[in-house]
Motif scaffolding. Structure first.
Motif, mmCIF file in Angstrom:
data_model
loop_
_atom_site.group_PDB
_atom_site.id
_atom_site.type_symbol
_atom_site.label_atom_id
_atom_site.label_comp_id
_atom_site.label_asym_id
_atom_site.label_seq_id
_atom_site.Cartn_x
_atom_site.Cartn_y
_atom_site.Cartn_z
ATOM 1 N N VAL A 68 -2.389 12.595 -1.587
ATOM 2 C CA VAL A 68 -0.945 12.837 -1.540
ATOM 3 C C VAL A 68 -0.457 13.367 -2.888
ATOM 4 O O VAL A 68 0.365 14.288 -2.940
ATOM 5 N N VAL A 69 -0.963 12.809 -3.977
ATOM 6 C CA VAL A 69 -0.583 13.308 -5.304
ATOM 7 C C VAL A 69 -0.924 14.787 -5.428
ATOM 8 O O VAL A 69 -0.107 15.596 -5.903
ATOM 9 N N LYS A 70 -2.110 15.153 -4.974
ATOM 10 C CA LYS A 70 -2.520 16.563 -5.030
ATOM 11 C C LYS A 70 -1.588 17.435 -4.198
ATOM 12 O O LYS A 70 -1.202 18.540 -4.617
ATOM 13 N N ALA A 71 -1.195 16.967 -3.015
ATOM 14 C CA ALA A 71 -0.316 17.741 -2.142
ATOM 15 C C ALA A 71 1.070 17.916 -2.755
ATOM 16 O O ALA A 71 1.727 18.942 -2.561
ATOM 17 N N LEU A 72 1.522 16.919 -3.524
ATOM 18 C CA LEU A 72 2.854 16.969 -4.122
ATOM 19 C C LEU A 72 2.890 17.802 -5.399
ATOM 20 O O LEU A 72 3.960 18.251 -5.822
ATOM 21 N N ARG A 73 1.738 18.008 -5.996
ATOM 22 C CA ARG A 73 1.680 18.665 -7.309
ATOM 23 C C ARG A 73 2.345 20.037 -7.301
ATOM 24 O O ARG A 73 2.976 20.429 -8.287
ATOM 25 N N LYS A 74 2.223 20.757 -6.216
ATOM 26 C CA LYS A 74 2.764 22.124 -6.166
ATOM 27 C C LYS A 74 4.280 22.169 -6.089
ATOM 28 O O LYS A 74 4.876 23.238 -6.239
ATOM 29 N N ILE A 134 0.858 -1.181 0.000
ATOM 30 C CA ILE A 134 0.000 0.000 0.000
ATOM 31 C C ILE A 134 0.893 1.228 0.000
ATOM 32 O O ILE A 134 1.843 1.308 0.790
ATOM 33 N N THR A 135 0.630 2.176 -0.905
ATOM 34 C CA THR A 135 1.481 3.364 -0.953
ATOM 35 C C THR A 135 0.659 4.617 -0.697
ATOM 36 O O THR A 135 0.373 4.941 0.445
ATOM 37 N N ILE A 136 0.237 5.323 -1.738
ATOM 38 C CA ILE A 136 -0.400 6.626 -1.566
ATOM 39 C C ILE A 136 -1.679 6.717 -2.399
ATOM 40 O O ILE A 136 -1.907 5.910 -3.304
ATOM 41 N N GLY A 137 -2.494 7.719 -2.080
ATOM 42 C CA GLY A 137 -3.728 7.956 -2.809
ATOM 43 C C GLY A 137 -3.718 9.318 -3.467
ATOM 44 O O GLY A 137 -2.712 10.038 -3.450
ATOM 45 N N PRO A 138 -4.853 9.720 -4.033
ATOM 46 C CA PRO A 138 -4.912 10.987 -4.771
ATOM 47 C C PRO A 138 -4.653 12.205 -3.894
ATOM 48 O O PRO A 138 -4.168 13.224 -4.380
ATOM 49 N N GLN A 161 -10.840 9.487 -12.170
ATOM 50 C CA GLN A 161 -11.140 10.915 -12.080
ATOM 51 C C GLN A 161 -10.403 11.556 -10.909
ATOM 52 O O GLN A 161 -9.880 12.673 -11.030
ATOM 53 N N ALA A 162 -10.324 10.870 -9.786
ATOM 54 C CA ALA A 162 -9.657 11.430 -8.612
ATOM 55 C C ALA A 162 -8.179 11.690 -8.880
ATOM 56 O O ALA A 162 -7.640 12.745 -8.495
ATOM 57 N N PHE A 163 -7.517 10.760 -9.549
ATOM 58 C CA PHE A 163 -6.094 10.966 -9.843
ATOM 59 C C PHE A 163 -5.900 12.020 -10.934
ATOM 60 O O PHE A 163 -4.931 12.774 -10.898
ATOM 61 N N ALA A 164 -6.819 12.088 -11.875
ATOM 62 C CA ALA A 164 -6.747 13.139 -12.892
ATOM 63 C C ALA A 164 -6.869 14.510 -12.229
ATOM 64 O O ALA A 164 -6.087 15.433 -12.512
#
Length: 219
Positions: free
Chosen positions: A52-58, A46-50, A78-81
């Motif tokens: 965390v991806v959103k938080a890293l985007r910046k 198990i790693t990460i979800g959307p 849709q969530a990851f997009a």
């Protein structure tokens, strides 16, 4: 063929400092940021979800190359997009209708990728090539970082390169799993134009990242 792209996998980064790690590999010359998403069901981790991806985007403007190792995959596209993925890659085994899944990714305005496990035949992509922007060859079984490269995947890479070139489409051919400075040149020679590297990028700490990435390129 264009110069090889390097996509460091943040699976091997320091998870307590992910934002800093992403900024460091960006500065060190990474082309894409590879994000491995695992659910503990499709793969044994198990790693990460959307979120965390959103938080890293910046933390970077580099493309997020998101590899979804989750099943069922369709409810999460849709969530990851929306979280900031630029390319979303899925396994044929992670849903009942690969063509429909790829259509959904494209409709979300994202690049679409298909991931082939070591035991998945190349024929899987034959009837979805018109929707595919990237083919990712797993040269280890998915689920864990730090595994040894499976040599039998080299002929698969070569065959996929042939099929992609014959298609006339601009499809990236990416390889993920056990890629390091000892085998990167052979993987590129087989036809890969993008390399995912976790351990080989992050070993030695931030002061080594630029040299590690250059070594993977063969510089």
């Amino acid at each position: 063929m264009s110069a090889v792209r390097i996509a460091p996998s943040i699976l091997s980064a320091d998870f307590a400092r992910l934002g800093e790690e992403i900024r460091a590999i960006d500065a060190a010359g990474a082309d894409w940021i590879h994000v491995d998403v695992m659910d503990g069901h499709f793969v044994p981790n198990i790693t990460i979800g959307p979120g965390v991806v959103k938080a890293l985007r910046k933390h970077t403007a580099k493309p997020f190359d998101v590899h979804l190792m989750i099943a069922p995959v369709d409810p999460f596209l849709q969530a990851f997009a929306e979280a900031g993925a630029d390319c979303i890659s899925v396994h044929p085994e992670s849903g009942p209708h690969l063509h429909r899944t790829l259509q959904t990714i494209k409709a979300l305005g994202k690049r679409a990728g298909v991931v082939l496990n070591p035991g998945t035949p190349v024929d899987v992509i034959d009837h979805v090539m018109d929707l595919v922007d990237l083919v990712l060859v797993m040269s280890v079984n998915p689920g864990f970082g730090g595994q040894k490269f499976i040599e039998s995947q080299l002929p698969k890479i070569t065959e996929l390169r042939r099929r992609i070139d014959a298609s006339g489409r601009a499809i990236d051919l990416e390889v993920d799993g056990g890629v390091d400075r000892s085998n990167a040149a052979r993987v590129i020679a087989a036809g890969a134009d993008a390399l995912v590297a976790g351990t080989a990028t992050f070993e030695g700490g931030p002061s080594r990242y630029a040299d590690n990435i250059a070594a993977l390129r063969g510089l």
